[in-house]
Design a protein around this motif. Structure first.
Motif, PDB file in Angstrom:
ATOM      1  N   LEU A   8       0.377  -1.945   3.956  1.00  0.00           N
ATOM      2  CA  LEU A   8      -0.803  -1.753   4.794  1.00  0.00           C
ATOM      3  C   LEU A   8      -1.979  -1.214   3.974  1.00  0.00           C
ATOM      4  CD1 LEU A   8      -1.847  -1.930   7.698  1.00  0.00           C
ATOM      5  CD2 LEU A   8      -1.077   0.414   8.020  1.00  0.00           C
ATOM      6  N   ILE A   9      -1.717  -0.274   3.070  1.00  0.00           N
ATOM      7  CA  ILE A   9      -2.767   0.265   2.202  1.00  0.00           C
ATOM      8  C   ILE A   9      -3.345  -0.844   1.324  1.00  0.00           C
ATOM      9  CG2 ILE A   9      -3.177   1.771   0.205  1.00  0.00           C
ATOM     10  CD1 ILE A   9      -1.190   3.730   1.463  1.00  0.00           C
ATOM     11  N   LEU A  10      -2.488  -1.686   0.783  1.00  0.00           N
ATOM     12  CA  LEU A  10      -2.954  -2.785  -0.069  1.00  0.00           C
ATOM     13  C   LEU A  10      -3.820  -3.762   0.716  1.00  0.00           C
ATOM     14  CD1 LEU A  10      -2.905  -4.123  -2.839  1.00  0.00           C
ATOM     15  CD2 LEU A  10      -0.840  -5.334  -2.116  1.00  0.00           C
ATOM     16  N   VAL A  11      -3.395  -4.122   1.912  1.00  0.00           N
ATOM     17  CA  VAL A  11      -4.166  -5.063   2.738  1.00  0.00           C
ATOM     18  C   VAL A  11      -5.523  -4.458   3.126  1.00  0.00           C
ATOM     19  CG1 VAL A  11      -4.201  -6.236   4.979  1.00  0.00           C
ATOM     20  CG2 VAL A  11      -2.135  -6.277   3.585  1.00  0.00           C
ATOM     21  N   ILE A  12      -5.512  -3.204   3.503  1.00  0.00           N
ATOM     22  CA  ILE A  12      -6.761  -2.542   3.892  1.00  0.00           C
ATOM     23  C   ILE A  12      -7.716  -2.415   2.714  1.00  0.00           C
ATOM     24  CG2 ILE A  12      -7.722  -0.324   4.668  1.00  0.00           C
ATOM     25  CD1 ILE A  12      -5.313  -0.114   6.545  1.00  0.00           C
ATOM     26  N   PRO A  19     -12.637  -1.030  -5.255  1.00  0.00           N
ATOM     27  CA  PRO A  19     -12.599  -1.548  -6.628  1.00  0.00           C
ATOM     28  C   PRO A  19     -11.225  -2.092  -7.004  1.00  0.00           C
ATOM     29  CG  PRO A  19     -13.625   0.616  -6.560  1.00  0.00           C
ATOM     30  CD  PRO A  19     -13.084   0.351  -5.199  1.00  0.00           C
ATOM     31  N   LEU A  20     -11.219  -2.979  -7.986  1.00  0.00           N
ATOM     32  CA  LEU A  20      -9.987  -3.630  -8.412  1.00  0.00           C
ATOM     33  C   LEU A  20      -8.952  -2.618  -8.904  1.00  0.00           C
ATOM     34  CD1 LEU A  20      -8.475  -6.280  -8.979  1.00  0.00           C
ATOM     35  CD2 LEU A  20      -9.529  -6.273 -11.239  1.00  0.00           C
ATOM     36  N   ALA A  21      -9.408  -1.567  -9.561  1.00  0.00           N
ATOM     37  CA  ALA A  21      -8.468  -0.560 -10.078  1.00  0.00           C
ATOM     38  C   ALA A  21      -7.669   0.077  -8.946  1.00  0.00           C
ATOM     39  CB  ALA A  21      -9.233   0.508 -10.851  1.00  0.00           C
ATOM     40  N   ILE A  22      -8.299   0.350  -7.845  1.00  0.00           N
ATOM     41  CA  ILE A  22      -7.589   0.964  -6.712  1.00  0.00           C
ATOM     42  C   ILE A  22      -6.644  -0.050  -6.073  1.00  0.00           C
ATOM     43  CG2 ILE A  22      -7.888   2.007  -4.430  1.00  0.00           C
ATOM     44  CD1 ILE A  22     -10.422   3.308  -5.490  1.00  0.00           C
ATOM     45  N   ARG A  23      -7.046  -1.296  -6.020  1.00  0.00           N
ATOM     46  CA  ARG A  23      -6.154  -2.331  -5.473  1.00  0.00           C
ATOM     47  C   ARG A  23      -4.903  -2.477  -6.332  1.00  0.00           C
ATOM     48  NH1 ARG A  23     -10.451  -7.123  -4.196  1.00  0.00           N
ATOM     49  NH2 ARG A  23     -11.783  -5.884  -2.840  1.00  0.00           N
ATOM     50  N   LEU A  24      -5.086  -2.454  -7.643  1.00  0.00           N
ATOM     51  CA  LEU A  24      -3.935  -2.583  -8.538  1.00  0.00           C
ATOM     52  C   LEU A  24      -3.014  -1.373  -8.433  1.00  0.00           C
ATOM     53  CD1 LEU A  24      -5.611  -4.108 -11.711  1.00  0.00           C
ATOM     54  CD2 LEU A  24      -4.117  -5.253 -10.064  1.00  0.00           C
ATOM     55  N   ARG A  25      -3.597  -0.189  -8.290  1.00  0.00           N
ATOM     56  CA  ARG A  25      -2.772   1.004  -8.132  1.00  0.00           C
ATOM     57  C   ARG A  25      -2.009   0.963  -6.817  1.00  0.00           C
ATOM     58  NH1 ARG A  25      -5.949   6.270 -10.039  1.00  0.00           N
ATOM     59  NH2 ARG A  25      -4.358   6.642 -11.600  1.00  0.00           N
ATOM     60  N   SER A  26      -2.615   0.396  -5.773  1.00  0.00           N
ATOM     61  CA  SER A  26      -1.916   0.251  -4.490  1.00  0.00           C
ATOM     62  C   SER A  26      -0.742  -0.710  -4.631  1.00  0.00           C
ATOM     63  CB  SER A  26      -2.878  -0.253  -3.422  1.00  0.00           C
ATOM     64  OG  SER A  26      -3.917   0.661  -3.215  1.00  0.00           O
ATOM     65  N   ALA A  27      -0.938  -1.766  -5.397  1.00  0.00           N
ATOM     66  CA  ALA A  27       0.160  -2.701  -5.657  1.00  0.00           C
ATOM     67  C   ALA A  27       1.243  -2.018  -6.489  1.00  0.00           C
ATOM     68  CB  ALA A  27      -0.363  -3.939  -6.368  1.00  0.00           C
ATOM     69  N   GLY A  28       0.836  -1.128  -7.385  1.00  0.00           N
ATOM     70  CA  GLY A  28       1.803  -0.372  -8.176  1.00  0.00           C
ATOM     71  C   GLY A  28       2.682   0.522  -7.321  1.00  0.00           C
ATOM     72  N   LEU A  29       2.114   1.060  -6.243  1.00  0.00           N
ATOM     73  CA  LEU A  29       2.914   1.870  -5.318  1.00  0.00           C
ATOM     74  C   LEU A  29       4.052   1.044  -4.725  1.00  0.00           C
ATOM     75  CD1 LEU A  29       0.256   3.885  -3.283  1.00  0.00           C
ATOM     76  CD2 LEU A  29       1.736   4.720  -5.098  1.00  0.00           C
ATOM     77  N   ILE A  30       3.745  -0.188  -4.382  1.00  0.00           N
ATOM     78  CA  ILE A  30       4.781  -1.068  -3.828  1.00  0.00           C
ATOM     79  C   ILE A  30       5.875  -1.306  -4.862  1.00  0.00           C
ATOM     80  CG2 ILE A  30       5.232  -3.383  -2.923  1.00  0.00           C
ATOM     81  CD1 ILE A  30       2.345  -3.303  -1.806  1.00  0.00           C
ATOM     82  N   GLY A  31       5.458  -1.516  -6.116  1.00  0.00           N
ATOM     83  CA  GLY A  31       6.431  -1.715  -7.189  1.00  0.00           C
ATOM     84  C   GLY A  31       7.327  -0.507  -7.397  1.00  0.00           C
TER      85      GLY A  31
END
Length: 78
Positions: A8-12, A19-31
């Motif tokens: 949900l955080i990634l989609v939002i 910024p892209l950096a925050i999106r990538l870090r959100s994807a890292g949380l999923i990983g």
């Protein structure tokens, strides 16, 4: 439950145009959450790999706090 919140955080983050950096870090949380689940299901005979579980938990906490601070900084006017 954690994986649902992370997705949900990634989609939002896409809708909020963060910024892209925050999106990538959100994807890292999923990983990190997926790695924690995989390590939790490993047999107990693999001691060194199982020891990574609490390390991943600390990484998850640290990254979550870091993302929250960065997004809070974006919301406040300078």
């Amino acid at each position: 439950m954690l994986i649902i919140v992370s997705i949900l955080i990634l989609v939002i983050s896409f809708f909020a145009r963060l910024p892209l950096a925050i999106r990538l870090r959100s994807a890292g949380l999923i990983g990190i959450i997926i790695l924690m689940a995989v390590i939790a299901k490993l047999p107990s005979g693999i001691g060194y790999v199982a020891a990574l579980h609490p390390v991943l938990a600390i990484m998850l906490l640290r990254e979550s706090i870091s993302i929250a601070r960065k997004t809070d900084g974006l919301a406040k006017p300078s």
